[in-house]
Write a protein that holds these residues in place. Structure first.
Motif, short mmCIF file in Angstrom:
data_model
loop_
_atom_site.label_atom_id
_atom_site.label_comp_id
_atom_site.label_asym_id
_atom_site.label_seq_id
_atom_site.Cartn_x
_atom_site.Cartn_y
_atom_site.Cartn_z
N GLU A 177 0.85 -1.18 0.00
CA GLU A 177 0.00 0.00 0.00
C GLU A 177 0.89 1.24 0.00
O GLU A 177 2.11 1.15 -0.14
N PRO A 704 -10.74 -16.96 0.01
CA PRO A 704 -9.74 -16.68 1.04
C PRO A 704 -9.27 -17.94 1.75
O PRO A 704 -10.03 -18.89 1.95
N THR A 706 -6.02 -19.24 4.86
CA THR A 706 -4.91 -18.87 5.74
C THR A 706 -3.69 -19.61 5.19
O THR A 706 -3.65 -20.84 5.20
N HIS A 717 -6.31 -14.94 -2.82
CA HIS A 717 -7.46 -14.05 -2.64
C HIS A 717 -7.06 -12.90 -1.72
O HIS A 717 -6.33 -13.08 -0.75
N GLU A 718 -7.55 -11.69 -2.02
CA GLU A 718 -7.10 -10.50 -1.28
C GLU A 718 -7.51 -10.54 0.19
O GLU A 718 -6.94 -9.82 1.02
N GLU A 719 -8.47 -11.36 0.56
CA GLU A 719 -8.88 -11.46 1.95
C GLU A 719 -8.16 -12.60 2.69
O GLU A 719 -8.48 -12.91 3.84
N SER A 720 -7.19 -13.21 2.04
CA SER A 720 -6.44 -14.28 2.68
C SER A 720 -5.52 -13.73 3.76
O SER A 720 -5.04 -12.60 3.69
N ARG A 721 -5.30 -14.56 4.77
CA ARG A 721 -4.31 -14.24 5.80
C ARG A 721 -3.03 -14.95 5.43
O ARG A 721 -3.05 -16.15 5.12
#
Length: 734
Positions: A177, A704, A706, A717-721
């Protein structure tokens, strides 16, 4: 590609912050720049990165290709400087034997050659000739020994280019970012870490804290030294302090004097300005007023408190009477019994249940005392003690819960086994364990309790995508002794070693005095017997080669050891760095250790950055550093076991021959010790219903997940940890 918002202008951004983000997250903060055609510059950057074992991710390449070319060039300079430092390529690595690993002579033959050159030298110093006449010769007196006899460029000319291999390390840099957001995220991760930070991260935290003092803050700062660093930034900015113990104030005073916030070393306190004195006394006064029992903590650091009192002048501030009580206790004018003192009294009276009840309000102390309570309790008291431990479990930190679980993993069933200790500086020692065994039933109940408590705290994983190679990486229960660097893993971690040629290296640069570090390798059989070694006294052994002894490093010096893994007849290889003379690891301007892996036909220079698998700083107390050991298993495969240990050694003249017995005992104790690893946590996740998916390097799942592995796959996936070695501390539950 959808472009991200980058509200801050990156022109003139502090390069230190950007470097901290890249080196600790492998994320490049999104460079700001107007729309443009930066594709050619981005491809040039990618090619330059490949020469040192890095590359741009697809998203980062696309981002750079779409912005102004000048912005890409500016970014390239900063990124390249950072990654070259990460792998140790920011310095020139020369070798004594110019054609190393070829043309390395036999040791005696080499020494004879040095002596012959000296005897034929018409300008040999008279004192050297007198020494020869007396029958005493010193290698360091030979003019051709221990000093580079060729330039770096001449050494390069003696080596063929490295032949690229698919096995070479390729570390992917990802798009981050905006810089401010990346810095804030890194600050939150370090300040809020559940495990103590290593020395380098603790040194970086003040920079981040100062930058982020008015922004988002961690929900909690469980590590006390982290809190001290953050409090200094808050005090400078006029933000309320985070204090809940008298020792928090002492640590803050150390931070204000640029001292040791861990309190391991004495701090020379400065005389603070009057507003700072008032702030410290006010904070101290509030802590003691709200909880007078906390005066009991003063005795542990009585001397630092007395020295601090001389700087704060509490007698000048009668409004802070509770703060004055702290210094009265330190001087001995007032008595304050500590919690542990009352605990010891109860145990001395044989009141084990009462002692456990006393610690019920301090779960961390109770858990650290659990072994002692259970081994001294009667059969009638054990259940009561376990009941109190179970009731207090929710108040203990996740790190303390895991530490006790790992302790039980290594608790012997009978006295007499070796027990290894390592302090926060990595100083190691082995002692005979004389403690009586724990009751089997009590031990089983405590293990089940700890497993259940850890599982309860783990965040839901859903689908868990796991790289199998990471399963034997140890959990970073404490990062204090872990060296900073690239590819560094916690003590006790085991990782595969793939390649024909193993080459490790040390680099050091002296600060003020002539300094001689010596790289050596101790080699043992499967029973840790029959030692041989490679060192400056044994240049060729077991199919290995030493690059030659360098005895001074005003401009920096390197030594290498080259081993053909298939030709080693031993089962254990222990590289070590010895301080032979001059400055220690903490006094030199710079020092680091690492290792490379390559195939024999690749050739190349002695140091090739894209073959570097690990590079770690050498900063520790002692005269001998033991970064890791290489072990050959029954299956014939080699693996690395991470040590992060230092031996006290001698003030000078440390040699592998002289410390091999101590080294062998310490390394064997660490190798034999069992550690909680990623495998332990994935097992708990599976027991809680998570789906475990092995990661084989192919296509990533949709949706998503982990992910736990060595390197973040592209396309997640962008929401993956994502958990990699860079943020492995995130696995420690709060």
């Amino acid at each position: 590609m959808r472009r991200r918002e980058t509200p801050c202008d990156h022109d003139g951004v502090d390069g230190t912050l950007e470097s901290l983000v890249i080196s600790r997250t492998l994320r490049v903060p999104a460079p700001a720049g107007g729309p443009g055609a930066g594709g050619a510059a981005a491809r040039q950057l990618d090619a330059a990165l490949m020469s040192v074992g890095f590359k741009l991710s697809r998203n980062l390449m696309e981002w750079l290709s779409g912005i102004d070319e000048v912005a890409v060039h500016d970014t390239a300079v900063r990124v390249l400087d950072t990654v070259r430092t990460m792998v140790g390529d920011h310095v020139r690595h020369n070798v004594y034997f110019r054609r190393f690993p070829r043309k390395v002579p036999d040791t005696v033959e080499f020494w004879a050659e040095c002596m012959q050159k000296w005897l034929l030298d018409p300008v040999s110093p008279g004192d050297v000739r007198r020494a020869a006449a007396q029958g005493t010769l010193n290698l360091l007196d030979f003019p051709s020994y221990g000093r580079y006899l060729h330039t770096y460029e001449e050494m390069l000319a003696a080596h063929d280019d490295l032949i690229a291999s698919a096995k070479d390390r390729v570390t992917v840099l990802h798009l981050g970012e905006a810089l401010d957001r990346e810095v804030e995220d890194l600050y939150l991760a370090l300040a809020g870490s559940a495990a103590p930070l290593n020395a380098a991260d603790l040194e970086a935290l003040p920079i981040l804290a100062e930058h982020c003092v008015h922004g988002r803050q961690p929900d909690a700062i469980p590590v006390r030294e982290n809190r001290a660093v953050v409090n200094r930034a808050r005090l400078d900015a006029g933000v309320p302090l985070l204090l809940d113990s008298v020792t928090d104030v002492l640590r803050l005073a150390c931070a204000l004097s640029d001292g040791d916030v861990t309190l391991a070393e004495p701090t020379r306190f400065r005389s603070p300005r009057r507003p700072v004195r008032r702030a410290l006394l006010a904070g101290l006064d509030e802590v003691v007023r709200d909880s007078p029992a906390k005066l009991g903590d003063v005795g542990k650091y009585r001397e630092p408190w007395k020295r601090l009192g001389e700087r704060l002048h509490p007698h000048e501030h009668p409004a802070y009477a509770h703060a004055a009580d702290v210094f009265a206790v330190a001087r001995g004018d007032r008595t304050a019994r500590t919690l542990m003192g009352r605990f010891e009294s109860r145990l001395a009276e044989g009141d084990v249940t009462g002692a456990a009840r006393l610690l019920s309000g301090a779960p961390g102390m109770l858990f650290r005392s659990a072994d002692r309570l259970l081994r001294t309790a009667s059969a009638a008291d054990r259940d009561a003690v376990l009941d109190m431990i179970e009731a207090a479990a929710g108040g203990a930190s996740g790190r303390v819960v895991l530490s006790l679980r790992e302790h039980l993993l290594n608790r012997p069933d009978e006295p007499g086994r070796a027990r290894v200790f390592a302090n926060r500086a990595g100083r190691g020692a082995v002692v005979r364990d004389e403690r009586p065994p724990l009751d089997g039933g009590a031990r089983e109940r405590l293990v089940a309790l700890l497993d259940a408590e850890t599982a309860r705290r783990l965040p839901p994983a859903g689908r868990l995508l796991v790289d199998p190679d990471v399963l034997d990486v140890a959990l970073p229960i404490s990062g204090k002794a872990m060296a900073a660097g690239m590819g560094v893993l916690p003590r006790g971690s085991v990782t595969p070693v793939e390649g024909e040629l193993l080459r490790f290296f040390v680099y050091w640069k002296q600060a003020r005095y002539t300094t001689d570090f010596d790289l050596s390798a101790l080699m043992l059989d499967g029973d840790y017997l029959n030692p041989t070694w490679l060192s400056y006294t044994s240049l060729t052994q077991a199919g290995g080669r030493h690059s030659g002894d360098i005895t001074e490093a005003p401009d920096g010096a390197s030594e290498f050891i080259d081993l053909r893994l298939g030709r080693i007849g031993k089962r254990v290889v222990i590289p070590q760095v010895n301080v032979y003379s001059g400055e220690g690891f903490e006094q030199v301007a710079e020092s680091f250790f690492g290792f490379m892996l390559r195939d024999a036909e690749q050739r190349g220079r002695p140091f090739e950055p894209r073959t570097v698998r690990m590079k770690s700083d050498l900063r520790g107390a002692g005269g001998v550093a033991l970064p890791l050991a290489f072990l050959r298993g029954e299956d014939g495969r080699w693996r690395a076991k991470w040590l992060h240990l230092f031996l006290r050694g001698h003030p000078e003249f440390n040699q592998v021959e002289g410390n091999r017995v101590t080294t062998t005992a310490l390394v064997r104790a660490v190798v034999d010790r069992r550690y909680l690893t990623v495998r332990y946590l994935t097992g708990l996740w599976a027991s809680e219903g998570a789906t475990i998916l092995p990661w084989d390097g192919g296509r990533v799942p949709d949706g998503p997940v982990t992910f736990v592995g060595f390197e973040r796959p592209e396309g997640l996936h962008e929401e993956s940890r994502v958990v990699t070695p860079e943020n492995l501390r995130d696995l420690i539950p709060a």
